[in-house]
Each structure stands twice: as structure tokens, then as C-alpha cells.
Design an enzyme around this catalytic site. Structure first.
Site, short mmCIF file in Angstrom:
data_model
loop_
_atom_site.label_atom_id
_atom_site.label_comp_id
_atom_site.label_asym_id
_atom_site.label_seq_id
_atom_site.Cartn_x
_atom_site.Cartn_y
_atom_site.Cartn_z
N HIS A 104 0.51 15.92 1.13
CA HIS A 104 0.04 16.39 2.43
C HIS A 104 -0.09 17.91 2.48
O HIS A 104 -0.84 18.42 3.31
CB HIS A 104 0.98 15.87 3.52
CG HIS A 104 0.77 14.43 3.83
ND1 HIS A 104 0.73 13.94 5.11
CD2 HIS A 104 0.57 13.36 3.01
CE1 HIS A 104 0.52 12.63 5.08
NE2 HIS A 104 0.43 12.26 3.81
N HIS A 271 0.44 5.10 -3.36
CA HIS A 271 1.07 4.00 -2.62
C HIS A 271 1.85 3.06 -3.52
O HIS A 271 2.35 2.04 -3.06
CB HIS A 271 0.01 3.24 -1.82
CG HIS A 271 -0.53 4.03 -0.67
ND1 HIS A 271 -1.48 3.56 0.20
CD2 HIS A 271 -0.22 5.28 -0.23
CE1 HIS A 271 -1.75 4.48 1.11
NE2 HIS A 271 -1.00 5.54 0.87
#
Length: 701
Positions: A104, A271
Site C-alpha cells: 500500500h 493474496h
């Protein structure tokens, strides 16, 4: 335009007020107490600087080469395994948390204008710290604060964020290509204002309909319905439709310079780790900008551990969320996923009744009655199964773990390094060879050329081979391709010879100008690069207005124009933003000074600099109406007009500024370290024109 000034490098520090010298340094706050570490706003917020404070980007960076990188890595590995009560670790390890932190910080990068990315470490400040994408990452930054204190100023926050995620992937068995250190921290969040939410973003890059934004924004407008820099995980406009979500996924990752294969590798590889959090519908609580004393406390029970709320979606993606493998791709390609509202109230997907269940261990079995938790998918995950191109990549990774390893390692390194610019800026023991996204250049010519001889060849005969106006415009266009936001571009490589840069509207006439220099290039052959020849010709054209200037040679030539693909300025010279937000990072006055020396429109007025500045500032309405747009903007904009008046009233000041700014512009993009340039060494420069050479003519300018 006035609002945008706050984001400019030269104006970042110009805030009202003074620095609070009684506040402890941000990295000391976690030492006060675990509670203070998670609650105290000063660890995340900047303080105002005096009006006369120097530009923050001009501060010399800490010496990243002196960091004991192996010791930092060892400390990170130790941190991952020590779950702390202030923010307990999912599955007993913080490793997935730091993968998210690094992602991020990096994923804010946008190739359209080079803004965003981890360099600067601006996630510590608003607006980035309050993006909903970054919910609870304040806790990750606070966990790292003792390491930052221990290793001192040489270790930047930006490097620590990225190294934490890279080491975390490796610790969980994942593939990594390496690590590029050398990021320089910003002292506030000004360079993220254009990302939003802010008046700057809404003014220059508005998104009237959230979910249907245009470049350089992603699909979702930051700070609108949701403060998302990525896609909405529930689907386009919150509708759980994987087909429509695929378009948003592609748009967003293409904005980070990722192709479809890289996109799928990053999503599935990322993920493979951890879980998403949505314990109840109550939410995460107040944003840091709204409640800096207690940001994102979590409104579900304790707000921590099994009660955590981040995205509102609840569950892991794989059955082994702390180990690297390609299971995610097998899972996402399964049939039988059905949408439902999860415990956090958000749309998510589970395997329908009758399907063989996928079960992961509970992240906090001691807090729940069930030892396992069902694997889930987001709408944006299932987009990989519904889009034909994405699906092909997902199937390839499901069938070949080795292919996934290779693709993910390369894509991760690109994700976290793209904003750093050239390979020469990287430091540390794990720097891999130059990658394609760094657009490596060949080595400079091995046999040095005598630049005084080149200078003489450029002025052989009664007139220069290339009229001064054309030479200055060519050199300016070549060098002004540099972007300080991601350190791309500049005249090193002379990519102005190739498409797309030669076709930028501002570079009209460049091919013809280059053609007039071919004779000189042929005389000196391989000893003289096109990049040095172009900058030297520009130097000669500007010298009559600046006086002698230092020239730094040693440039090399690119073999194609790929490195210029995204470098066309978003603002034209007819806009005040072109001067005030110039991609090179020069101040508005510096841009005005060098632009006036290189602009063909200025040359067409046949006025020397002082006369030009006086005329453009004091022009009559009739004269203004007849001006080209890129001259009229200097008259119409109050700040540019004031600068022009200053230059007109003090020609010596303009001459001195030009003599300083032009060589600096010509050297932008050349690095031999995170912030150093080969031109920093006085021995690498020589003053031109030579004292024994005839003064250059100011032909056509």
C-alpha cells in the site's frame, strides 16, 4: 492554481506557524508505552515549518549505504514472530501485515505523472494515512518505529516499509528478486496532495462520478464515496459483478505500469498471505485526520484480533495463509462461488452449499469457538476468473508454481521499486541487476572527447551550424523530460531522437535540429554521445544570456525511446501549472528563466531577455491579445508576471539564475547514488565557453 502551490517542492515548507520543538521525535513515541504507540498522533502527523525553511527535497539525504541491512533484516524477522497485545498478529505472525504495508505504500504510484510510491514515506502523513485502503496500517508503522529508532536516520521510513514487506515474503517461503534501498523521506505529505482527497486533486483531476474516473486517477476517486486508491473489492460501484470489476482491476494496475500477467501474479501472490477483516458491520471508526488521537479504534468488540475491521470483508484466501504456494489460483478458478453479505456487511464470496469446503485455521482460535475459518474471495479476486486474459494467466500459474515464482518475484520488485527511477540510485547488498522497467542505458563512450573541440566545431564559420533558438529548444526538450516524482527521463540517453518523445508537441522541430548536428556527430564518432552533443549545443545557445556555465559531460545514448513512453507533461506551456508544477521539480522562477532562454515563441519576439520580460509583463491589451498562449500566460498569471518584472528590473539576477538553473536542468536524471550525480564532482565539469574561445553568437535569439 493557487491551491496547487502547496504541493510544489519549493513551497512545501511554506506553512504558517513554527516547528514544535517540544514534541518528541515521531520514532520515539512507541517507546513511551504500547498504548501511546498506537494512539499518539504525532507519530503520523507532520508539523508546520517556518516560512523561510529551505525546500524539503533539497535536504541532503541520510547515507543509506551506511545502513547495516543484514541487522535490519534480522530485527524484522524477530519482530514478525513477537505478537504484541496492542495489535495482536493474525496466525501468530506479522509477516502478512507487512506485505500489505509495503504494497500500500508502493501501490499509490501512478505512471501517468510519476506521483505516489513508497519513496518519501508519505503514508505517515495525510492524505495517505487516512485513505480507507490504509485502515489500521498506523499499527504496522508503529510496530516498526523501534527499529527506525535503533537504526537511525540512515534508514529511511520508505526503505523500512519496503524491506519489511520483502523480508516478510521471503520469511513465508515466497520468491523475491532483491531489494533496492536508498529512498529519501519527505517531511510532510505535500507530494501526495495531488493523489487526493484534496482541493488540488479535485481541481486538477476531478472525478464527477465515482467509479468512472479518468487518468491519472484509478477507477475509484480517492476521498469520494470510499477513500480507495485501488479498485473497490466489492465490485465496480459496490456491485458484486466480477466482469465489471475486471475492467477496474486492469485500469488500476495499468496505472501502475503493470500488464495483465503482472497484475494476476501480484494479486494472487499477495493474496497467498494473510486475511481480510470485517468482524461486524460497525466499522473501523474515525479516520486519522478526523481523530488523530485514536485513529481506527475498531468498533467491533475490542477492535483488535478477531474483532478487527479493515475492508469489511472477512476471511482468508487460502487454507495456508502464512505459507507461499499457488493455492490461490486453484481456489479462484473453482466453480461454485456465490455472493453473500459477510459479517462486516460487505459483499464477498463463499463456496456454495454442496461444494467441498475450503477451510483455513482460525487467526485467533483462542477467541473463537471454531478452530477453522472458511476461505473467501472478493469480487475483485473473481475478476481474474471471469476476464479471458486474466484467466489465462491464472490458469498458467495454477499449473506451474515455477512460472508463478518467476513472475511474482519480478512484479513485486517492479511494484516496490518503479518510483525509484534508474538502477544507479539503488544501494544495499541485495540489489539485483538492472530491470527493464528501469530503462538501463549503455555505458558512456570509453574514450573521452575533448568538449572544447566540440564547442569549436559547433561554432566553426560565421554562424553556428544550428541556430541558437533551435539548439536551445532541442536541449531544453531533451532535459525537461525529467520527472522528479519518479526520477525518470532527462537528456541522458537522448531519447528525444526516438518516438514518442520526438513527437511530443513541445518538441516540434526536434528532428530537423538533430539533423543539423549530424555533421559534428560524424566528426567525433563514438567518442561523442548524442546526449552530450545536444546538451552542449544548447549550452552554447544559452551562454550569451547567462555567461560561462559549467558543463558536465559523460552522457550515453539509449537504443530506443521506450523510457519516454509516459513522460509527456500533463500541462502545456500555455498553462500556469506548467511553470508552477513543472515535472523537473525546478521552481517556477527557475522554469521561467530557462524556458525564456529556450522558447521559440520568445525567440520570435527578437527581444533580449530583459526587454522580453519587461514587454510581456507590461504589454498593452492589444499586445496581449496578439500574444501566443504560452507568452500570454506569463502576463496573465500574477506570480509569473511578478517574476518577469523582477527579471526585467534586475537583469543580473536573471542572468545569475539562468547560469545556475540551466546546467542543473541539463544534469537532471543522472545518478550515481540515491541523490548524488556524477556532476557533483567539480572535476567532472568544465566552464564553457572557454576563456580562449570566441564568444558564441546569439543567432536568432
Amino acid at each position: 492554481d493557487a491551491r496547487s502551490l502547496r504541493a510544489l517542492p519549493e513551497n512545501r515548507a511554506r506553512r504558517e506557524g513554527t516547528r514544535n520543538t517540544e514534541r518528541p521525535p515521531p520514532f520515539m513515541l512507541p517507546l513511551l508505552s504500547p498504548v501511546a504507540a498506537s494512539l499518539c498522533p504525532a507519530s503520523l502527523d507532520g508539523t508546520p515549518l517556518p516560512l523561510n525553511h529551505p525546500p524539503l527535497r533539497s535536504r541532503p539525504p541520510a547515507d543509506a549505504a551506511s545502513v547495516d541491512w543484514h541487522a535490519v533484516k534480522s530485527d524484522l524477522l524477530d519482530l514478525f514472530s513477537r505478537s504484541q497485545s496492542v495489535w495482536p498478529a493474525d496466525y501468530g505472525t506479522y509477516a502478512p501485515f507487512f506485505v500489505r504495508l509495503a504494497w500500500h505504500n508502493s501501490g499509490s504510484y501512478r505512471v501517468a505523472d510519476g506521483r505516489g510510491g513508497a519513496e518519501g514515506g508519505r503514508q505517515r502523513f495525510d492524505p495517505e494515512r487516512s485513505w480507507q485502503d490504509n485502515t489500521n496500517l498506523d499499527k504496522a508503522r508503529n510496530l516498526l518505529a523501534p527499529l527506525k529508532l535503533k537504526h537511525g536516520p540512515a534508514l529511511s521510513w520508505g526503505d523500512l516499509f519496503i524491506l519489511s514487506g520483502t523480508v516478510a515474503i521471503e520469511a513465508m517461503g515466497g520468491p523475491v528478486l532483491g531489494f533496492c534501498g536508498g529512498r529519501i523521506d519527505d517531511q510532510d505529505g505535500s507530494d501526495s496532495l495531488a493523489l487526493g482527497p484534496s482541493p488540488e486533486q479535485r481541481s486538477f483531476h476531478p472525478c464527477p462520478v465515482n467509479g468512472n474516473c479518468t487518468p491519472p486517477l484509478g477507477a475509484v476517486a480517492v476521498g469520494e464515496t470510499k477513500s480507495l486508491i485501488y479498485v473497490d473489492p466489492e465490485g465496480h460501484m459496490g456491485v458484486p459483478d466480477p466482469v465489471r470489476s475486471a475492467a477496474d482491476v486492469r485500469w488500476t494496475f495499468a496505472g501502475m505500469a503493470m500488464n495483465d500477467t503482472e497484475t494476476v501474479a501480484l494479486i494472487g501472490g499477495g493474496h497467498a498471505f494473510g486475511k481480510t477483516h470485517g468482524a461486524c458491520p460497525a466499522g473501523a471508526g474515525a479516520l486519522p485526520r478526523d481523530d488523530p488521537a485514536n485513529p481506527w479504534p475498531g468498533l467491533c468488540g475490542s477492535g483488535r484480533a478477531a474483532d478487527a475491521f479493515t475492508s469489511g470483508i472477512e476471511g482468508p484466501w487460502t487454507t495456508r495463509p502464512t505459507r507461499w504456494d499457488n493455492e490461490y489460483f486453484h481456489n479462484v478458478l473453482r466453480a461454485g462461488w456465490e455472493k453473500h453479505r459477510g459479517p462486516g456487511g460487505a459483499w464477498q464470496w463463499r463456496l456454495a452449499a454442496g461444494e467441498e469446503p475450503l477451510l483455513a485455521p482460525s487467526a485467533f482460535p483462542e477467541q473463537t469457538s471454531a478452530p477453522t475459518q472458511r476461505v473467501v474471495m472478493m469480487t475483485s479476486d473473481l475478476a481474474l476468473a471471469y476476464d479471458p486474459s486474466f484467466r489465462a494467466a491464472a490458469e498458467a500459474f495454477a499449473s506451474s508454481p515455477a512460472a508463478l515464482d518467476s513472475a511474482f518475484a519480478a512484479a513485486w520488485y517492479k511494484l516496490v521499486t518503479r518510483d525509484m527511477g534508474p538502477h544507479a540510485r539503488c544501494v544495499g547488498p541485495w540489489v539485483p541487476p538492472p530491470q527493464p522497467f528501469q530503462f538501463p542505458l549503455p555505458k558512456p563512450p570509453p574514450e573521452p572527447v575533448d568538449y572544447a573541440e566540440v564547442w569549436a566545431a559547433l561554432h566553426k564559420g560565421a554562424d553556428p551550424l544550428l541556430p541558437a533558438a533551435d539548439a536551445a529548444a532541442l536541449a531544453y526538450g531533451c532535459a525537461a523530460s525529467y520527472r522528479y516524482t519518479d526520477n525518470q527521463g532527462g537528456c541522458d540517453g537522448a531519447r528525444i531522437r526516438f518516438s514518442p518523445e520526438v513527437n511530443f508537441p513541445a518538441n516540434a522541430g526536434a528532428l530537423e535540429a538533430i539533423g543539423k548536428l549530424r555533421g559534428v556527430k560524424k566528426v567525433f564518432g563514438a567518442r561523442l554521445s548524442w546526449a552530450d552533443l545536444i546538451t552542449l549545443a544548447g549550452h552554447a545557445a544559452v551562454a550569451p544570456h547567462s555567461g560561462p556555465m559549467p558543463f558536465c559531460g559523460g552522457r550515453t545514448d539509449a537504443t530506443d525511446g521506450a523510457g519516454s513512453r509516459w513522460l509527456q507533461p500533463l500541462s502545456a506551456p500555455s498553462s500556469a501549472a506548467y511553470f508552477k508544477e513543472h515535472p523537473t521539480g525546478l521552481t517556477a522562477r527557475e522554469v521561467l528563466a530557462v524556458w525564456a532562454a529556450a522558447s521559440r515563441a520568445v525567440a520570435a519576439t527578437r527581444r533580449p531577455p530583459a526587454d522580453f520580460f519587461r514587454w510581456v509583463a507590461l504589454a498593452t491589451p492589444t499586445e496581449v491579445a496578439e500574444m501566443p498562449a504560452d507568452l500570454r500566460v506569463v502576463h496573465d498569471d500574477a506570480e509569473l508576471r511578478e517574476a518577469a518584472l523582477d527579471f526585467a528590473s534586475d537583469p543580473a539576477a536573471h542572468k545569475a539564475l539562468l547560469a545556475k538553473a540551466w546546467p542543473r536542468l541539463m544534469s537532471l536524471g543522472r545518478f550515481d547514488g540515491p541523490a548524488s550525480s556524477p556532476c557533483d564532482d567539480p572535476a567532472a565539469t568544465l566552464m564553457l565557453p572557454p576563456t580562449d574561445a570566441p564568444a558564441p553568437r546569439a543567432s536568432s535569439h
